[in-house]
Design a protein around this motif. Sequence first.
Motif, PDB file in Angstrom:
ATOM      1  N   LEU A 176       4.194  -4.329  -5.938  1.00 49.81           N
ATOM      2  CA  LEU A 176       4.812  -3.575  -4.853  1.00 49.81           C
ATOM      3  C   LEU A 176       5.212  -4.522  -3.714  1.00 49.81           C
ATOM      4  CD1 LEU A 176       2.310  -0.583  -4.615  1.00 49.81           C
ATOM      5  CD2 LEU A 176       4.611  -0.542  -5.610  1.00 49.81           C
ATOM      6  N   ALA A 219      -0.055  -8.070 -12.408  1.00 58.01           N
ATOM      7  CA  ALA A 219       0.731  -7.153 -13.241  1.00 58.01           C
ATOM      8  C   ALA A 219       1.017  -7.774 -14.603  1.00 58.01           C
ATOM      9  CB  ALA A 219       2.030  -6.781 -12.535  1.00 58.01           C
ATOM     10  N   TRP A 229      -5.219  -0.435  -2.687  1.00 60.12           N
ATOM     11  CA  TRP A 229      -4.146  -0.895  -1.820  1.00 60.12           C
ATOM     12  C   TRP A 229      -3.735   0.158  -0.800  1.00 60.12           C
ATOM     13  CZ3 TRP A 229      -1.772  -4.139   0.890  1.00 60.12           C
ATOM     14  CH2 TRP A 229      -0.444  -3.968   1.300  1.00 60.12           C
ATOM     15  N   ASP A 230      -3.703   1.420  -1.194  1.00 54.73           N
ATOM     16  CA  ASP A 230      -3.181   2.438  -0.279  1.00 54.73           C
ATOM     17  C   ASP A 230      -4.077   2.670   0.936  1.00 54.73           C
ATOM     18  OD1 ASP A 230      -5.213   3.751  -1.568  1.00 54.73           O
ATOM     19  OD2 ASP A 230      -3.974   5.358  -2.400  1.00 54.73           O
ATOM     20  N   ALA A 252       2.513  -1.869 -15.253  1.00 50.01           N
ATOM     21  CA  ALA A 252       2.217  -2.288 -13.885  1.00 50.01           C
ATOM     22  C   ALA A 252       3.331  -3.154 -13.313  1.00 50.01           C
ATOM     23  CB  ALA A 252       0.906  -3.067 -13.856  1.00 50.01           C
ATOM     24  N   ASN A 291      -4.777  -6.260  -4.944  1.00 50.59           N
ATOM     25  CA  ASN A 291      -3.483  -6.462  -5.602  1.00 50.59           C
ATOM     26  C   ASN A 291      -2.596  -5.243  -5.355  1.00 50.59           C
ATOM     27  OD1 ASN A 291      -4.189  -8.962  -6.994  1.00 50.59           O
ATOM     28  ND2 ASN A 291      -5.513  -7.689  -8.254  1.00 50.59           N
ATOM     29  N   PRO A 292      -1.512  -5.386  -4.582  1.00 51.93           N
ATOM     30  CA  PRO A 292      -0.618  -4.245  -4.351  1.00 51.93           C
ATOM     31  C   PRO A 292       0.245  -3.992  -5.595  1.00 51.93           C
ATOM     32  CG  PRO A 292      -0.461  -5.886  -2.586  1.00 51.93           C
ATOM     33  CD  PRO A 292      -1.150  -6.537  -3.751  1.00 51.93           C
ATOM     34  N   LEU A 293      -0.172  -3.043  -6.406  1.00 51.65           N
ATOM     35  CA  LEU A 293       0.500  -2.768  -7.665  1.00 51.65           C
ATOM     36  C   LEU A 293       0.878  -1.298  -7.772  1.00 51.65           C
ATOM     37  CD1 LEU A 293      -1.788  -4.692 -10.199  1.00 51.65           C
ATOM     38  CD2 LEU A 293       0.334  -5.515  -9.154  1.00 51.65           C
ATOM     39  N   GLY A 294       1.979  -1.058  -8.485  1.00 48.20           N
ATOM     40  CA  GLY A 294       2.354   0.293  -8.862  1.00 48.20           C
ATOM     41  C   GLY A 294       2.298   0.418 -10.369  1.00 48.20           C
ATOM     42  N   PHE A 295       2.262   1.651 -10.861  1.00 49.95           N
ATOM     43  CA  PHE A 295       2.216   1.907 -12.301  1.00 49.95           C
ATOM     44  C   PHE A 295       3.224   3.006 -12.629  1.00 49.95           C
ATOM     45  CE2 PHE A 295      -1.833   0.173 -11.069  1.00 49.95           C
ATOM     46  CZ  PHE A 295      -2.144  -0.713 -12.074  1.00 49.95           C
ATOM     47  N   GLU A 296       4.042   2.744 -13.615  1.00 51.52           N
ATOM     48  CA  GLU A 296       5.058   3.705 -14.012  1.00 51.52           C
ATOM     49  C   GLU A 296       4.983   3.912 -15.516  1.00 51.52           C
ATOM     50  OE1 GLU A 296       9.901   4.340 -13.626  1.00 51.52           O
ATOM     51  OE2 GLU A 296       8.887   2.781 -12.486  1.00 51.52           O
ATOM     52  N   LYS A 297       4.948   5.156 -15.942  1.00 56.47           N
ATOM     53  CA  LYS A 297       4.831   5.479 -17.362  1.00 56.47           C
ATOM     54  C   LYS A 297       5.988   4.867 -18.139  1.00 56.47           C
ATOM     55  CE  LYS A 297       4.004   9.305 -20.531  1.00 56.47           C
ATOM     56  NZ  LYS A 297       3.859  10.785 -20.664  1.00 56.47           N
TER      57      LYS A 297
END
Length: 231
Positions: free
Chosen positions: A125, A211, A88-89, A122, A112-118
């Motif tokens: 975005l 996600a 995505w970036d 998922a 798929n515009p996705l972010g991931f955070e611990k």
Amino acid sequence: MTEQQQKTPYDLPDVSGLTIGILGGTGDQGKGLARRFALAGHRVVIGSRKAERAQQAADDLGADLPVSGAENAAAASGADVVVVAVPWDGHKALLESLREALAGKIVVDCVNPLGFEKGKGAFALPVEEGSAAEQAAAVLTESRVVAAFHHVSAKLLLDPEVEEMELDVLVLGNDREATDLVQALAGRIPGMRGVYGGRLHNAGQVEAFTANLISMNRRYKAHAGLRITDV
């Protein structure tokens, strides 16, 4: 005639002779799609910023498959249909650089515009244009953009033990001829079916649902896909 055939409202086109370009074909998703389309008899050109890297990805799939590698611009120019499977970036910048090469072509966006955070997993975005596919359409004003192949497991695509991909692919777009063609392409992969999912402005929730699938897969240690009933 089967019940499924009776429910089909129209015939899909013959796409057996099409050459498919895959931008981002060095990643697992793109490489997996390249493998499956090549197994179905399509000539496939993997694109990358460096032709050597693209050719290495093609070689990794086996010398017996009709897959080659090239720089992104050459892969785009030499294909009848182009699949965008880049991270995505780098999505917008790549498409802007290939606007001319992609003019007049059907461009299938599966990003798929996705972010991931611990600790949270998922999440979708926000995208200014509404979705990755709509961003592609805004950049590629002379191309026919279709959204598809968002929910296909890269691991299953690449697994030689998996002979059939048991899932439906939601296909979205504003050009009915283009969505028909992409549905037909999905159907070239054994076990897979393309299902029309609406116009391009509905692509955002389809991309975001990835996600949810990632969360399911982590919980159940699976490779979940989708099946649409009664169509």
